[in-house]
Motif scaffolding. Structure first.
Motif, PDB file in Angstrom:
ATOM      1  N   VAL A  24       0.818  -1.222   0.000  1.00  0.00           N
ATOM      2  CA  VAL A  24       0.000   0.000   0.000  1.00  0.00           C
ATOM      3  C   VAL A  24       0.846   1.264   0.000  1.00  0.00           C
ATOM      4  O   VAL A  24       0.314   2.370  -0.197  1.00  0.00           O
ATOM      5  N   TRP A  25       2.149   1.125   0.236  1.00  0.00           N
ATOM      6  CA  TRP A  25       3.040   2.298   0.245  1.00  0.00           C
ATOM      7  C   TRP A  25       4.362   1.903  -0.427  1.00  0.00           C
ATOM      8  O   TRP A  25       5.251   1.324   0.218  1.00  0.00           O
ATOM      9  N   ALA A  70      -2.351   6.395   8.470  1.00  0.00           N
ATOM     10  CA  ALA A  70      -3.180   6.151   7.282  1.00  0.00           C
ATOM     11  C   ALA A  70      -2.646   4.953   6.497  1.00  0.00           C
ATOM     12  O   ALA A  70      -3.421   4.125   5.997  1.00  0.00           O
ATOM     13  N   ILE A  71      -1.330   4.844   6.416  1.00  0.00           N
ATOM     14  CA  ILE A  71      -0.704   3.703   5.730  1.00  0.00           C
ATOM     15  C   ILE A  71      -1.005   2.402   6.476  1.00  0.00           C
ATOM     16  O   ILE A  71      -1.375   1.392   5.873  1.00  0.00           O
ATOM     17  N   GLN A  74      -4.590   1.333   6.022  1.00  0.00           N
ATOM     18  CA  GLN A  74      -4.821   0.784   4.685  1.00  0.00           C
ATOM     19  C   GLN A  74      -4.289  -0.648   4.607  1.00  0.00           C
ATOM     20  O   GLN A  74      -4.948  -1.545   4.055  1.00  0.00           O
ATOM     21  N   GLU A  77      -6.503  -3.395   6.252  1.00  0.00           N
ATOM     22  CA  GLU A  77      -7.697  -3.865   5.558  1.00  0.00           C
ATOM     23  C   GLU A  77      -7.491  -5.266   4.980  1.00  0.00           C
ATOM     24  O   GLU A  77      -8.424  -6.061   4.897  1.00  0.00           O
ATOM     25  N   TYR A  78      -6.260  -5.577   4.592  1.00  0.00           N
ATOM     26  CA  TYR A  78      -5.979  -6.900   4.034  1.00  0.00           C
ATOM     27  C   TYR A  78      -6.122  -7.985   5.105  1.00  0.00           C
ATOM     28  O   TYR A  78      -6.362  -9.152   4.786  1.00  0.00           O
TER      29      TYR A  78
END
Length: 369
Positions: A24-25, A70-71, A74, A77-78
């Motif tokens: 995600v990053w 925020a990272i 995110q 969520e996985y």
């Protein structure tokens, strides 16, 4: 042999966590993070591993907390996907610790993060840092969480404010005055979720160790219009007071207000017992009235100095007795080496407890092999 719990955060978990964040990053230095995280991981126990991984993440995430969290959210969520069903609870723990370590001055962002992460694991340890640093704001948030639709978040409201929560910083102000805890428990006492009710009961049990009469008074009020769920909470929340033999507790649990018996007698199978052998308790009495009672037994253990400095109550049975009924019961108790108790040779005492009160006792000498 069962796998050690600390291995829930092992080398494989570190690689999975690193790859999730990398996905995600793209700027994440995944290889460096994994190398750093594995430097000391094997030396640490479970809770320390979560803390260490959070601190290792901090080195490689953006300096700005809002961007960093925020990272992490995110990536988290996985963890909700089916493929992570065996990992999700523990992989989320370092993320929750990150909130506690670095988000203390970003209340609203951190509260929102804990609300997202708690259903994956639990934020009960993290929220205490906020209670200690910003009590009023955190307390108001927990009152709101007590009405949340998600059982994990409702439980956080109770578990996070427990004054004696194991593995966590003690909330000494709330141990001294638990008054603020009760509005939260009031909202949750009849919760349909056993997961939540168990936390409420544990919270009450914590409070009872410092404020027994307060707990008895409030549970007495709850009992006036108690549902099945509330009765469950009361019963489990009063367990320490039951073990202590507090006479006011037993009527709350449906047992007789007073006990009336005669001819109580306790006999032991051995006067001298070798560690590892079984001791048989033979207990007898006659009931002088119809009554409902709790029969337990307590062993007073000899300490290193040869004196009875330790004791433990063991559950036996709840019994309904008719007037004139003669009762005889036996209980087998093996004294063997266990990791949580060290035995010393000498005279030990066994007491039979009826509604918490000692009504018969006998002693034996424990010998070492």
């Amino acid at each position: 042999m069962a796998e050690q719990l600390k291995n829930k955060l092992n080398t494989a978990a570190v690689h999975v966590l690193g790859s999730l964040i990398d996905s995600v990053w793209p700027d994440f230095a995944m290889t460096d993070f994994i190398e750093t995280a594995l430097l000391k991981l094997d030396e640490l126990e479970l809770k320390a591993r979560a803390d260490y991984l959070a601190r290792s993440l901090h080195v490689y995430l953006p300096d700005d907390y809002v961007d960093a969290i925020a990272i992490l959210l995110q990536a988290s969520e996985y963890l909700r996907e089916e493929q992570f069903s065996g990992w999700e609870h523990y992989l989320a723990w370092p993320l929750i610790d990150y909130v506690a370590l670095y988000g203390i001055d970003h209340l609203h962002v951190s509260f929102a993060a804990l609300e997202k992460l708690t259903p994956l694991f639990t934020g009960e340890f993290a929220i205490r840092f906020f209670l200690l640093a910003h009590f009023e704001e955190t307390y108001l948030q927990m009152l709101q969480w007590a009405e949340h639709e998600n059982e994990h978040i409702r439980r956080l409201a109770s578990e996070g404010i427990r004054p004696r929560l194991p593995w966590a910083p003690q909330l000494t102000d709330l141990r001294d005055d638990p008054t603020p805890i009760w509005p939260i428990l009031e909202k949750l006492k009849g919760d349909h979720s056993l997961y939540v009710r168990r936390s409420v009961a544990n919270n009450i049990n914590d409070i009872s160790k410092d404020h027994p009469q307060m707990v008895i008074d409030i549970c007495s009020e709850w009992k006036q219009a108690a549902s099945q769920n509330i009765n469950w909470v009361i019963r489990h929340g009063l367990r320490s007071l039951v073990k202590q033999g507090n006479a006011d507790v037993y009527p709350l649990l449906g047992f007789s207000q007073s006990v009336d018996i005669e001819q109580p007698l306790l006999r032991l199978s051995h006067s001298r017992l070798l560690l590892g052998q079984a001791l048989v308790l033979d207990f007898r009495l006659r009931s002088k009235q119809a009554q409902y009672v709790v029969l337990d037994y307590r062993i007073r253990f000899v300490g290193a100095a040869g004196k009875m400095t330790r004791e433990k109550v063991f559950k036996w049975k709840n019994i309904r007795l008719a007037e004139g009924e003669y009762l005889q019961m036996q209980k087998r108790h093996t004294l063997q080496k266990i990791s949580t108790r060290k035995y010393y040779p000498g005279i030990h005492e066994v007491e039979c407890l009826l509604n918490g009160q000692c009504i018969a006792r006998a002693s034996f000498e424990l010998l070492m092999p």
